[in-house]
Each structure stands twice: as C-alpha cells, then as structure tokens.
Design an enzyme around this catalytic site. Structure first.
Site, mmCIF file in Angstrom:
data_model
loop_
_atom_site.group_PDB
_atom_site.id
_atom_site.type_symbol
_atom_site.label_atom_id
_atom_site.label_comp_id
_atom_site.label_asym_id
_atom_site.label_seq_id
_atom_site.Cartn_x
_atom_site.Cartn_y
_atom_site.Cartn_z
ATOM 1 C CB CYS A 65 -0.895 0.017 1.238
ATOM 2 S SG CYS A 65 -2.058 -1.351 1.332
ATOM 3 C CD GLU A 102 -2.346 4.069 3.098
ATOM 4 O OE1 GLU A 102 -1.935 3.439 2.096
ATOM 5 O OE2 GLU A 102 -3.542 4.076 3.439
ATOM 6 C CB CYS A 114 -1.885 1.043 6.073
ATOM 7 S SG CYS A 114 -1.249 0.559 4.451
#
Length: 159
Positions: free
Chosen positions: A72, A74, A114
């Site tokens: 991801c 993040e 995340c």
C-alpha cells in the site's frame, strides 16, 4: 458487559479549509497517486508525509500479480521514510485513493495493515501522527492519531 468506544475525527469542509502545509500534502498525495502501479486493481493510492524537519515524502501503492507481494501507499511511504530518516518524526500523513479514471471519489482511510504499521511508527517515535484521508475533490477527514482508527491496537506492550 458492554463498553462503548468513542472514535474522534474531524470532517474538514473543503480543500480551501486546509492550511498551506496541509494543502502541499494534499497536492503531493494526489500527484504521486498517478505513479501508482495498480495493474490489477486499477485503484491508485497516493500518500504524503510531513516530517518534523519540514521535509515532505511521498509514495504510492505498488501491486504484484502475487497479490500479497504488493504494498500500500502508506507503507511504501513510511517504510522508505524510516529507512532514510530513521530519527526524524512523522508529524502528518495524507492518503488519497480512487479508481484509475475517477474524477471524484470518497475518502479512503488506511487499511488494517497500514493502520498497524502506522501505529508502530507512532509507538517508535513516542508521538502521534495526524492522519488525513481525502477524496480527489477535497472531502477530507482528520484524526489526531492512528489509535482513533485502530481502537483495539496491538503494540510492543503486549510482548
């Protein structure tokens, strides 16, 4: 026995309600989103973090045909930041995600993995990270800490 938990967040009325630094972060997350490698989901996500030294670091999601191998936005951003600025605190994190050809979207919060990773860095730096998640067209939510989005968090105190 029932218990209630209060999750605190702020709805920011529009992009124009952001301060100058927050606008830079929004713009950086929105721009880096275009660099996402999302060949399978076509869902592009951008992330921008503000460090205590004023530096802005960005990252985007990176997919892989073997889905668990992707990462991801993040996590690409905070992992790179920690590797390159190991002793500099993260103050703010902006995330913007939407389908590839979207013109507008809804705010997308960080996923569970995340959230757990951001929590690790909050714990490491012993300071909260403000989390902003926004739509492409400026609908924005803000929390003062990832703990607001992860009320039953797991950290090193359990080990």
């Amino acid at each position: 026995m029932e218990k209630e938990f209060k999750i605190t967040f702020e709805a920011i009325s529009s992009y124009d309600a952001l301060d100058a630094t927050e606008k830079k972060l929004f713009d950086a997350a929105k721009k880096i989103r275009e660099n996402a490698y999302a060949a399978y989901s076509n869902f592009l996500v951008g992330c921008a973090v503000l460090l205590e030294n004023g530096e802005i670091i960005t990252g985007s999601n990176q997919e892989n045909a073997a889905y668990p191998s992707g990462l991801c936005a993040e996590r690409t951003t905070i992992f790179w930041t920690s590797a390159n600025f190991p002793n500099v605190k993260i103050k703010k994190l902006f995330v913007i995600g939407a389908p590839k050809d979207a013109i507008s979207s809804t705010p997308i919060p960080p996923c569970g993995a995340c959230r757990q990773s951001i929590l690790e860095y909050e714990s490491k730096q012993k300071d909260e990270i403000e989390i902003y998640f926004a739509s492409l067209d400026g609908e924005i939510y803000k929390t003062k800490s990832i703990r607001d989005l992860l009320p039953f968090s797991f950290d090193s105190s359990y080990l």
